[in-house]
Motif scaffolding. Sequence first.
Motif, PDB file in Angstrom:
ATOM      1  N   GLY A  27       2.692   0.353   3.128  1.00 44.06           N
ATOM      2  CA  GLY A  27       2.097   0.771   1.868  1.00 44.06           C
ATOM      3  C   GLY A  27       0.931  -0.064   1.411  1.00 44.06           C
ATOM      4  N   ARG A  28       0.240  -0.716   2.338  1.00 41.48           N
ATOM      5  CA  ARG A  28      -0.954  -1.463   1.930  1.00 41.48           C
ATOM      6  C   ARG A  28      -2.098  -0.526   1.543  1.00 41.48           C
ATOM      7  NH1 ARG A  28      -2.978  -6.936   4.818  1.00 41.48           N
ATOM      8  NH2 ARG A  28      -1.112  -8.193   4.619  1.00 41.48           N
ATOM      9  N   GLY A  29      -2.244   0.565   2.285  1.00 37.18           N
ATOM     10  CA  GLY A  29      -3.418   1.400   2.142  1.00 37.18           C
ATOM     11  C   GLY A  29      -3.386   2.483   1.077  1.00 37.18           C
ATOM     12  N   PRO A  30      -2.219   2.913   0.590  1.00 38.41           N
ATOM     13  CA  PRO A  30      -2.183   4.008  -0.376  1.00 38.41           C
ATOM     14  C   PRO A  30      -2.909   3.692  -1.678  1.00 38.41           C
ATOM     15  CG  PRO A  30      -0.032   3.743   0.615  1.00 38.41           C
ATOM     16  CD  PRO A  30      -0.862   2.566   1.050  1.00 38.41           C
ATOM     17  N   LEU A  31      -3.300   4.766  -2.352  1.00 37.85           N
ATOM     18  CA  LEU A  31      -3.894   4.643  -3.688  1.00 37.85           C
ATOM     19  C   LEU A  31      -2.828   4.634  -4.772  1.00 37.85           C
ATOM     20  CD1 LEU A  31      -6.823   7.224  -3.352  1.00 37.85           C
ATOM     21  CD2 LEU A  31      -6.849   4.768  -2.877  1.00 37.85           C
ATOM     22  N   ALA A  32      -1.601   4.977  -4.412  1.00 41.43           N
ATOM     23  CA  ALA A  32      -0.524   5.096  -5.403  1.00 41.43           C
ATOM     24  C   ALA A  32       0.777   4.572  -4.829  1.00 41.43           C
ATOM     25  CB  ALA A  32      -0.360   6.551  -5.827  1.00 41.43           C
ATOM     26  N   GLY A  33       1.662   4.163  -5.733  1.00 42.36           N
ATOM     27  CA  GLY A  33       2.992   3.732  -5.346  1.00 42.36           C
ATOM     28  C   GLY A  33       3.069   2.259  -4.996  1.00 42.36           C
ATOM     29  N   PRO A  34       4.280   1.754  -4.833  1.00 41.60           N
ATOM     30  CA  PRO A  34       4.483   0.333  -4.552  1.00 41.60           C
ATOM     31  C   PRO A  34       4.138  -0.006  -3.112  1.00 41.60           C
ATOM     32  CG  PRO A  34       6.565   1.487  -4.371  1.00 41.60           C
ATOM     33  CD  PRO A  34       5.556   2.507  -4.842  1.00 41.60           C
ATOM     34  N   VAL A  35       4.036  -1.297  -2.846  1.00 36.76           N
ATOM     35  CA  VAL A  35       4.072  -1.778  -1.470  1.00 36.76           C
ATOM     36  C   VAL A  35       5.505  -2.228  -1.226  1.00 36.76           C
ATOM     37  CG1 VAL A  35       3.301  -4.119  -2.082  1.00 36.76           C
ATOM     38  CG2 VAL A  35       3.025  -3.285   0.252  1.00 36.76           C
ATOM     39  N   PRO A 189       0.026   6.812 -14.023  1.00 37.19           N
ATOM     40  CA  PRO A 189       0.465   5.410 -14.131  1.00 37.19           C
ATOM     41  C   PRO A 189       0.838   4.793 -12.786  1.00 37.19           C
ATOM     42  CG  PRO A 189       1.518   6.752 -15.811  1.00 37.19           C
ATOM     43  CD  PRO A 189       0.839   7.697 -14.872  1.00 37.19           C
ATOM     44  N   HIS A 190       1.023   5.626 -11.749  1.00 38.90           N
ATOM     45  CA  HIS A 190       1.436   5.123 -10.443  1.00 38.90           C
ATOM     46  C   HIS A 190       0.260   4.894  -9.505  1.00 38.90           C
ATOM     47  CE1 HIS A 190       5.564   5.834 -11.657  1.00 38.90           C
ATOM     48  NE2 HIS A 190       5.216   7.055 -12.031  1.00 38.90           N
ATOM     49  N   HIS A 191      -0.949   5.112  -9.981  1.00 40.63           N
ATOM     50  CA  HIS A 191      -2.133   4.835  -9.174  1.00 40.63           C
ATOM     51  C   HIS A 191      -2.546   3.367  -9.324  1.00 40.63           C
ATOM     52  CE1 HIS A 191      -2.851   9.285  -8.856  1.00 40.63           C
ATOM     53  NE2 HIS A 191      -3.248   8.878  -7.662  1.00 40.63           N
ATOM     54  N   ARG A 192      -3.058   2.826  -8.227  1.00 46.30           N
ATOM     55  CA  ARG A 192      -3.495   1.430  -8.200  1.00 46.30           C
ATOM     56  C   ARG A 192      -4.917   1.346  -8.752  1.00 46.30           C
ATOM     57  NH1 ARG A 192      -1.391   0.142  -2.003  1.00 46.30           N
ATOM     58  NH2 ARG A 192       0.826   0.592  -2.392  1.00 46.30           N
ATOM     59  N   ARG A 193      -5.034   0.803  -9.932  1.00 52.72           N
ATOM     60  CA  ARG A 193      -6.326   0.787 -10.613  1.00 52.72           C
ATOM     61  C   ARG A 193      -7.350  -0.147  -9.976  1.00 52.72           C
ATOM     62  NH1 ARG A 193      -3.121   3.398 -13.662  1.00 52.72           N
ATOM     63  NH2 ARG A 193      -3.744   4.371 -15.645  1.00 52.72           N
ATOM     64  N   SER A 194      -6.889  -1.089  -9.173  1.00 52.87           N
ATOM     65  CA  SER A 194      -7.806  -2.016  -8.510  1.00 52.87           C
ATOM     66  C   SER A 194      -8.401  -1.438  -7.227  1.00 52.87           C
ATOM     67  CB  SER A 194      -7.076  -3.324  -8.185  1.00 52.87           C
ATOM     68  OG  SER A 194      -5.930  -3.081  -7.383  1.00 52.87           O
ATOM     69  N   PHE A 195      -7.895  -0.273  -6.790  1.00 52.43           N
ATOM     70  CA  PHE A 195      -8.414   0.338  -5.569  1.00 52.43           C
ATOM     71  C   PHE A 195      -9.642   1.174  -5.915  1.00 52.43           C
ATOM     72  CE2 PHE A 195      -5.118   0.083  -2.018  1.00 52.43           C
ATOM     73  CZ  PHE A 195      -4.600  -1.113  -2.486  1.00 52.43           C
ATOM     74  N   ARG A 196     -10.675   1.077  -5.107  1.00 51.32           N
ATOM     75  CA  ARG A 196     -11.984   1.611  -5.459  1.00 51.32           C
ATOM     76  C   ARG A 196     -11.990   3.069  -5.895  1.00 51.32           C
ATOM     77  NH1 ARG A 196     -16.815  -0.554  -4.792  1.00 51.32           N
ATOM     78  NH2 ARG A 196     -15.988  -2.113  -3.340  1.00 51.32           N
ATOM     79  N   PRO A 197     -11.378   4.017  -5.139  1.00 55.83           N
ATOM     80  CA  PRO A 197     -11.459   5.416  -5.585  1.00 55.83           C
ATOM     81  C   PRO A 197     -10.871   5.632  -6.982  1.00 55.83           C
ATOM     82  CG  PRO A 197     -10.711   5.300  -3.314  1.00 55.83           C
ATOM     83  CD  PRO A 197     -10.673   3.902  -3.848  1.00 55.83           C
ATOM     84  N   VAL A 198      -9.800   4.911  -7.297  1.00 56.50           N
ATOM     85  CA  VAL A 198      -9.179   5.022  -8.620  1.00 56.50           C
ATOM     86  C   VAL A 198     -10.043   4.307  -9.657  1.00 56.50           C
ATOM     87  CG1 VAL A 198      -7.100   4.568  -9.976  1.00 56.50           C
ATOM     88  CG2 VAL A 198      -6.903   5.129  -7.533  1.00 56.50           C
ATOM     89  N   HIS A 199     -10.465   3.113  -9.326  1.00 49.13           N
ATOM     90  CA  HIS A 199     -11.296   2.321 -10.243  1.00 49.13           C
ATOM     91  C   HIS A 199     -12.576   3.070 -10.619  1.00 49.13           C
ATOM     92  CE1 HIS A 199     -12.952  -1.305 -12.056  1.00 49.13           C
ATOM     93  NE2 HIS A 199     -14.083  -1.079 -11.388  1.00 49.13           N
ATOM     94  N   ASN A 200     -13.185   3.710  -9.627  1.00 46.99           N
ATOM     95  CA  ASN A 200     -14.436   4.428  -9.892  1.00 46.99           C
ATOM     96  C   ASN A 200     -14.230   5.581 -10.870  1.00 46.99           C
ATOM     97  OD1 ASN A 200     -15.782   2.707  -8.195  1.00 46.99           O
ATOM     98  ND2 ASN A 200     -15.922   4.147  -6.480  1.00 46.99           N
ATOM     99  N   ILE A 201     -13.115   6.283 -10.735  1.00 48.49           N
ATOM    100  CA  ILE A 201     -12.820   7.389 -11.657  1.00 48.49           C
ATOM    101  C   ILE A 201     -12.594   6.851 -13.065  1.00 48.49           C
ATOM    102  CG2 ILE A 201     -11.092   9.138 -12.259  1.00 48.49           C
ATOM    103  CD1 ILE A 201     -10.790   9.656  -9.243  1.00 48.49           C
TER     104      ILE A 201
END
Length: 210
Positions: A27-35, A189-201
Amino acid sequence: MTLPDFSFELAARANGAGIIAGVDEVGRGPLAGPVTAAAVVLDPENIPDGLNDSKKLTPARRETLGRLIMQQCDWSVAHVSVEEIDRLNIYHASHLAMCRAVSGLRQRPDHVLVDGNRIPRDLTVPAEAIVKGDARSLTIAAASIVAKLLRDCIMVDLAQQHPGYGWDVNAGYPTPAHKQALLDLGVTPHHRRSFRPVHNILCKDGTTSN
């Protein structure tokens, strides 16, 4: 095809280790969910047949082997939340998940086989890092199966709560359909806000402080 074997475990035993655990994360690469990380201690006299890197197994085979490992072995699973991932970064979050998984074992291992090229700095037992360990060590392969199986279960559950993102199929990874759903449905709320695609939105919407 080269399959994982027990050579790393035997070498550790030859050096005096009695209880040997393998640990792997998913789960390192997903945009959502835990690792998620799992740690497993195999019984050398009762190793399930067919253990391999979880990515090389069919979902049905992974399910069968995962349940067998959880019935027969000492195992532990640990999750690091989206909030922790965003605070720590994914590298440190994945190592935290590994440390939590190892500490959750019933038996304290004498030696830990870690998938990857780095040993988590907070791991409190002797360890060695094995690059592509899930394809080389049976114990790490077992850990990879448990981690993948249980994280997928979480993502299937989250998919029911947040339909439209396809998490039951993509496990939160940035597939084209998932990225399009982010644009169409927004950030959960389950999206990783520090990941670029999410952060950009979030930047575009002016909601990065949420």
